[in-house]
Design a protein around this motif. Sequence first.
Motif, short mmCIF file in Angstrom:
data_model
loop_
_atom_site.label_atom_id
_atom_site.label_comp_id
_atom_site.label_asym_id
_atom_site.label_seq_id
_atom_site.Cartn_x
_atom_site.Cartn_y
_atom_site.Cartn_z
N ASP A 70 0.83 -1.20 0.00
CA ASP A 70 0.00 0.00 0.00
C ASP A 70 0.87 1.26 0.00
O ASP A 70 0.57 2.24 -0.69
N TRP A 94 -5.32 -4.26 -9.25
CA TRP A 94 -5.96 -5.55 -8.99
C TRP A 94 -4.92 -6.54 -8.48
O TRP A 94 -3.72 -6.27 -8.49
N SER A 95 -5.41 -7.68 -8.02
CA SER A 95 -4.55 -8.79 -7.62
C SER A 95 -4.94 -10.02 -8.43
O SER A 95 -6.04 -10.08 -8.97
N GLY A 98 -6.80 -14.22 -4.24
CA GLY A 98 -6.87 -13.91 -2.82
C GLY A 98 -6.00 -14.85 -2.02
O GLY A 98 -5.07 -15.47 -2.55
N HIS A 118 -11.79 -14.09 -4.58
CA HIS A 118 -12.13 -12.67 -4.48
C HIS A 118 -10.86 -11.83 -4.47
O HIS A 118 -9.97 -12.05 -3.65
N VAL A 119 -10.77 -10.87 -5.37
CA VAL A 119 -9.58 -10.02 -5.45
C VAL A 119 -9.99 -8.55 -5.42
O VAL A 119 -11.12 -8.20 -5.78
N PRO A 120 -9.10 -7.66 -5.01
CA PRO A 120 -9.39 -6.23 -5.10
C PRO A 120 -9.37 -5.80 -6.57
O PRO A 120 -8.59 -6.31 -7.37
N VAL A 122 -9.82 -1.94 -8.53
CA VAL A 122 -10.10 -0.51 -8.52
C VAL A 122 -9.76 0.05 -9.89
O VAL A 122 -8.67 -0.20 -10.42
N ARG A 132 -18.58 2.79 -5.43
CA ARG A 132 -18.31 1.40 -5.07
C ARG A 132 -19.37 0.51 -5.70
O ARG A 132 -20.56 0.84 -5.67
N ASP A 134 -20.86 -3.48 -5.90
CA ASP A 134 -20.85 -4.78 -5.23
C ASP A 134 -21.16 -5.95 -6.16
O ASP A 134 -21.29 -7.08 -5.71
#
Length: 261
Positions: A70, A94-95, A98, A118-120, A122, A132, A134
């Motif tokens: 971060d 992104w990643s 997880g 599940h990955v981030p 943005v 945001r 969902d």
Amino acid sequence: HLPWFAPLEFFDKFPLEDIQLPPMYEQDRDDLPAAAQKLLASRPYYDKVIEYGLQKETIQAYLASIAYMDEIVGRLLKSLEESRYADNTIVVFWSDHGWQLGEKHHYRKFAMWEDIAHVPLVIRAPGQEPGRCDEPVNLLDLYPTLLALLGVEQRENLDGHDLSPLLADPTMDWPHPSITTYAPGAASVRTNRWRYIRYADGGEELYDHVYDKNEWANLASTPGYEDVLDRHRAAFPNEFHPQVKTTGLAAFRKKRTGGGE
């Protein structure tokens, strides 16, 4: 990915006495199909962490690595904001996967449950309001999304979907499930409420994320969920090509090691 190396100051941000272990359910594995049980047996990382009593240390190292990342991303974005490219640059964060830190008595990845699949994600694009969303989306969606944001003509026969409508309206209905594949014949289907998993031998899992965010109750064999199962089975990939996967991996290994025919 292991090993988790970060400067000591980032470990100090997470004292061991403050580390919280994830919520656990002792019988979590009992309702898993045979293929999932076999998968867990082949990845005994959890047993080793428990054997050596390193649960909190493992989570601390993970958190320190994330905090360090971060920090580095923050430096990069600060430099971008101070540059002449700040207003005309699309940023995507992104990643690739997880991680589980003891959930389902499992560590690392190598499965298709929520904490692993599940990955981030943005996306910051010029002119877009922050928000945001969902809805479940997929990393395959990034390519058609970038084409749309750049004003480039879309290609046909893409597996992904353009996410720019969701960027404009994060609350809109999104009819596309997100597919995660693990191995030939094994994949999961994630919709807004449900995660459905099927293995090559036909074993199934179904979780209701409204009431069961930890995925403790496999509903695949519970009466009353036949319609839900059928809808998600219909979204399951029709076929896999193990020979292509194997050939591609072998070719990659040869190229990486410098080998040839």
